[in-house]
Design an enzyme around this catalytic site. Sequence first.
Site, PDB file in Angstrom:
ATOM      1  N   GLU A   1       9.335   0.979  10.886  1.00 12.66           N
ATOM      2  CA  GLU A   1      10.403   1.960  10.599  1.00 12.66           C
ATOM      3  C   GLU A   1       9.755   3.331  10.706  1.00 12.66           C
ATOM      4  O   GLU A   1       9.037   3.748   9.801  1.00 12.66           O
ATOM      5  CB  GLU A   1      10.969   1.728   9.190  1.00 12.66           C
ATOM      6  CG  GLU A   1      11.657   0.397   9.002  1.00 12.66           C
ATOM      7  CD  GLU A   1      12.994   0.308   9.726  1.00 12.66           C
ATOM      8  OE1 GLU A   1      13.513   1.338  10.198  1.00 12.66           O
ATOM      9  OE2 GLU A   1      13.513  -0.816   9.828  1.00 12.66           O
TER      10      GLU A   1
ATOM     11  N   GLY B   1       6.868   4.882   8.065  1.00 11.09           N
ATOM     12  CA  GLY B   1       6.118   6.136   8.064  1.00 11.09           C
ATOM     13  C   GLY B   1       6.290   6.833   9.398  1.00 11.09           C
ATOM     14  O   GLY B   1       7.260   6.586  10.127  1.00 11.09           O
ATOM     15  N   SER B   2       5.339   7.665   9.727  1.00 11.58           N
ATOM     16  CA  SER B   2       5.464   8.477  10.937  1.00 11.58           C
ATOM     17  C   SER B   2       5.213   7.639  12.191  1.00 11.58           C
ATOM     18  O   SER B   2       4.491   6.637  12.153  1.00 11.58           O
ATOM     19  CB  SER B   2       4.449   9.620  10.876  1.00 11.58           C
ATOM     20  OG  SER B   2       3.147   9.080  10.801  1.00 11.58           O
TER      21      SER B   2
ATOM     22  N   LYS C   1       0.886  -1.183   0.000  1.00 10.97           N
ATOM     23  CA  LYS C   1       0.000   0.000   0.000  1.00 10.97           C
ATOM     24  C   LYS C   1       0.914   1.221   0.000  1.00 10.97           C
ATOM     25  O   LYS C   1       1.457   1.605   1.034  1.00 10.97           O
ATOM     26  CB  LYS C   1      -0.870  -0.037   1.270  1.00 10.97           C
ATOM     27  CG  LYS C   1      -2.202   0.657   1.181  1.00 10.97           C
ATOM     28  CD  LYS C   1      -2.143   2.124   0.862  1.00 10.97           C
ATOM     29  CE  LYS C   1      -1.534   2.928   1.971  1.00 10.97           C
ATOM     30  NZ  LYS C   1      -1.242   4.326   1.601  1.00 10.97           N
ATOM     31  N   PRO C   2       1.140   1.817  -1.182  1.00  9.11           N
ATOM     32  CA  PRO C   2       2.063   2.959  -1.239  1.00  9.11           C
ATOM     33  C   PRO C   2       1.400   4.234  -0.718  1.00  9.11           C
ATOM     34  O   PRO C   2       0.173   4.307  -0.611  1.00  9.11           O
ATOM     35  CB  PRO C   2       2.357   3.086  -2.739  1.00  9.11           C
ATOM     36  CG  PRO C   2       1.126   2.551  -3.414  1.00  9.11           C
ATOM     37  CD  PRO C   2       0.548   1.498  -2.502  1.00  9.11           C
ATOM     38  N   ALA C   3       2.204   5.248  -0.440  1.00  3.87           N
ATOM     39  CA  ALA C   3       1.663   6.551  -0.023  1.00  3.87           C
ATOM     40  C   ALA C   3       0.836   7.131  -1.159  1.00  3.87           C
ATOM     41  O   ALA C   3       1.190   6.983  -2.338  1.00  3.87           O
ATOM     42  CB  ALA C   3       2.811   7.492   0.323  1.00  3.87           C
TER      43      ALA C   3
HETATM   44  P1  NAP Z   1       2.708   8.687   7.215  1.00  7.89           P
HETATM   45  O1  NAP Z   1       1.771   9.822   7.139  1.00  7.89           O
HETATM   46  O2  NAP Z   1       2.850   7.976   8.499  1.00  7.89           O
HETATM   47  O3  NAP Z   1       2.285   7.698   6.051  1.00  7.89           O
HETATM   48  C1  NAP Z   1       3.002   6.520   5.784  1.00  7.89           C
HETATM   49  C2  NAP Z   1       2.088   5.551   5.086  1.00  7.89           C
HETATM   50  O4  NAP Z   1       1.025   5.188   5.961  1.00  7.89           O
HETATM   51  C3  NAP Z   1       1.428   6.085   3.825  1.00  7.89           C
HETATM   52  O5  NAP Z   1       1.289   5.038   2.905  1.00  7.89           O
HETATM   53  C4  NAP Z   1       0.082   6.536   4.343  1.00  7.89           C
HETATM   54  O6  NAP Z   1      -0.921   6.584   3.352  1.00  7.89           O
HETATM   55  C5  NAP Z   1      -0.225   5.443   5.334  1.00  7.89           C
HETATM   56  N1  NAP Z   1      -1.187   5.820   6.361  1.00  7.89           N
HETATM   57  C6  NAP Z   1      -1.487   7.045   6.831  1.00  7.89           C
HETATM   58  N2  NAP Z   1      -2.416   6.960   7.799  1.00  7.89           N
HETATM   59  C7  NAP Z   1      -2.709   5.646   7.943  1.00  7.89           C
HETATM   60  C8  NAP Z   1      -3.593   4.917   8.789  1.00  7.89           C
HETATM   61  N3  NAP Z   1      -4.364   5.516   9.690  1.00  7.89           N
HETATM   62  N4  NAP Z   1      -3.646   3.584   8.660  1.00  7.89           N
HETATM   63  C9  NAP Z   1      -2.871   2.961   7.749  1.00  7.89           C
HETATM   64  N5  NAP Z   1      -2.009   3.596   6.922  1.00  7.89           N
HETATM   65  C10 NAP Z   1      -1.929   4.923   7.021  1.00  7.89           C
HETATM   66  O7  NAP Z   1       4.190   9.113   6.802  1.00  7.89           O
HETATM   67  P2  NAP Z   1       4.656   9.928   5.542  1.00  7.89           P
HETATM   68  O8  NAP Z   1       4.298  11.351   5.776  1.00  7.89           O
HETATM   69  O9  NAP Z   1       4.207   9.273   4.290  1.00  7.89           O
HETATM   70  O10 NAP Z   1       6.230   9.719   5.611  1.00  7.89           O
HETATM   71  C11 NAP Z   1       7.051  10.470   6.397  1.00  7.89           C
HETATM   72  C12 NAP Z   1       7.369   9.733   7.684  1.00  7.89           C
HETATM   73  O11 NAP Z   1       7.978   8.488   7.373  1.00  7.89           O
HETATM   74  C13 NAP Z   1       8.381  10.470   8.532  1.00  7.89           C
HETATM   75  O12 NAP Z   1       7.983  10.401   9.874  1.00  7.89           O
HETATM   76  C14 NAP Z   1       9.666   9.679   8.308  1.00  7.89           C
HETATM   77  O13 NAP Z   1      10.602   9.773   9.347  1.00  7.89           O
HETATM   78  C15 NAP Z   1       9.132   8.300   8.176  1.00  7.89           C
HETATM   79  N6  NAP Z   1      10.111   7.455   7.507  1.00  7.89           N
HETATM   80  C16 NAP Z   1      10.777   6.536   8.269  1.00  7.89           C
HETATM   81  C17 NAP Z   1      11.741   5.742   7.664  1.00  7.89           C
HETATM   82  C18 NAP Z   1      12.500   4.734   8.467  1.00  7.89           C
HETATM   83  O14 NAP Z   1      13.094   3.869   7.856  1.00  7.89           O
HETATM   84  N7  NAP Z   1      12.498   4.793   9.772  1.00  7.89           N
HETATM   85  C19 NAP Z   1      12.006   5.866   6.298  1.00  7.89           C
HETATM   86  C20 NAP Z   1      11.302   6.810   5.564  1.00  7.89           C
HETATM   87  C21 NAP Z   1      10.341   7.590   6.191  1.00  7.89           C
HETATM   88  P3  NAP Z   1      -1.384   8.012   2.741  1.00  7.89           P
HETATM   89  O15 NAP Z   1      -0.242   8.487   1.951  1.00  7.89           O
HETATM   90  O16 NAP Z   1      -2.565   7.677   1.932  1.00  7.89           O
HETATM   91  O17 NAP Z   1      -1.694   8.904   3.909  1.00  7.89           O
END
Ligand code: NAP
Length: 475
Positions: free
Chosen positions: A248, A226-227, A172-174
């Site tokens: 992660e 993700g976050s 499930k990509p962003a």
């Molecule tokens: P995010 O808002 O947490 O979203 C990540 C993924 O989760 C997306 O595919 C998003 O879909 C989905 N998602 C959002 N809300 C959800 C829910 N309630 N239930 C299930 N899935 C849900 O993060 P982001 O803004 O895309 O990415 C940035 C974050 O990723 C930062 O915090 C960064 O530090 C972290 N990150 C961590 C690593 C690591 O390896 N530790 C690597 C890269 C990034 P939608 O796009 O449709 O909202």
Amino acid sequence: METELFIGGKWVPASSGSRFDVLDPATGDTIASVADGTETDAIAAVDAAAAAGPAWAKTPPRVRAEVLRKAFELMTERAADLAKLISLENGKALVDAKGEVTYAAEFFRWFAEEAVRGEGSIATAPSGANKLLVVRQPVGVCVLVTPWNFPAAMATRKIGPALAAGCTVILKPASDTPLTALAMAAILAEAGVPEGVVNVLPSRSSGKVVSAMLHDPRVRKLSFTGSTEVGRILLAQAAENVVNTSMELGGNAPFLVFADADLDAAVDGAMIAKMRNGGEACTAANRFFVETTVADDFSRRLAQRMSALVVGPGTDEKTQVGPLVNEDTVAKVDSLVRSALDAGAEAITGGSRPGGPGFYYPPTVLTGVGPDSAILREEIFGPVAPIVTFTSEDEAIALANDTEYGLVAYVYTGDLSRGLRVSEAIEAGMVGVNRGLVSDPAAPFGGVKQSGIGREGGHEGLLEYLESKYIAVSW
Ligand code: NAP
């Protein structure tokens, strides 16, 4: 360009017929419309992955390895096109997008090599009565959820080990960056991945579709990048069916510069640690702690380098810093900088959002940042470097550890024993010593504290997709 869902080896429209737009961050214009997966589609994807699971698990590791190796070769051949696509939907500069494609493809090559290292163990029980045989088996159907900041690499870092281990997946990509994921699906199919082994489900209803899959008892694994905020929600959901999880999550990386460091190398490293991907990386240096005696020199040199960067559309070859991914991200960066400035920090370069279209923010260096500033507590996810000074090693370590995150840290010093001592004391899953880049497909990537659970890459990355089965044998 593929824009439908990829389920059971076929390109299919969403069951609802609905679609959503993907925007170019450089202009805010629509570049594509993508099928918007629903809960019904999510369950269809689980059906496909579950049906394909037994045969894929039994496929000889050598065959699985060769499929992954082929996917590596196809990605490498098509690197230029993939980089353009990443840049178009994510906004990052082409130079960063090319770097991402190389990094992403390398996960397929690495896990092709790992696929055939099917280790287990055998031991004699302490009682001497029998043998303890341990074999490794694939976890089963995996749900992989990825962010927008590395749309190719975060997908391959999960798909590579899952396929090597014999698992089947639903990615499930962003929703900001589904096009790269769909391009990856096409490459994997061409490389010989059988129908149903990899399914890709773009959706604007991420919460609903992921929840539907996590509540399906056939799903045995969730790997999420993700976050931290969303990670907490998914951990709670995964708990209901006791689904195996790898997380992660966010980072708040400290970048420590001691007075005995080679300052040229420290500034070079700072530019990579801060500006790779325009600052939109979980590994991005978020807080710079610099020993007082070299702080002015370091800050001035960093500001000179930051202000010389060429900002523009990611797809332009000359660009070094592209726009941020969307309006929310640029608004958050702007608000963090404003509140630091209001509290007395000084912007020695950048520091205000330009007018005009697109989601741009200028490379910014802040000095005199107060210890309680939000910018030191939250992930900035943009091209902003806040600098704080310290006077002793103990103080530097305490400042570095003063966060709920623990993904990565960077230490610059001319004294290797200090570098290793500080590395041991810092609460992080990874440390760069005199290096501004740690990511490597052959190394275990991941965090401690609220930055996550588990590791991706290296040998550890494969183990995340395997269960150990212990068989007691007498002979
Ligand atoms: P995010 O808002 O947490 O979203 C990540 C993924 O989760 C997306 O595919 C998003 O879909 C989905 N998602 C959002 N809300 C959800 C829910 N309630 N239930 C299930 N899935 C849900 O993060 P982001 O803004 O895309 O990415 C940035 C974050 O990723 C930062 O915090 C960064 O530090 C972290 N990150 C961590 C690593 C690591 O390896 N530790 C690597 C890269 C990034 P939608 O796009 O449709 O909202």
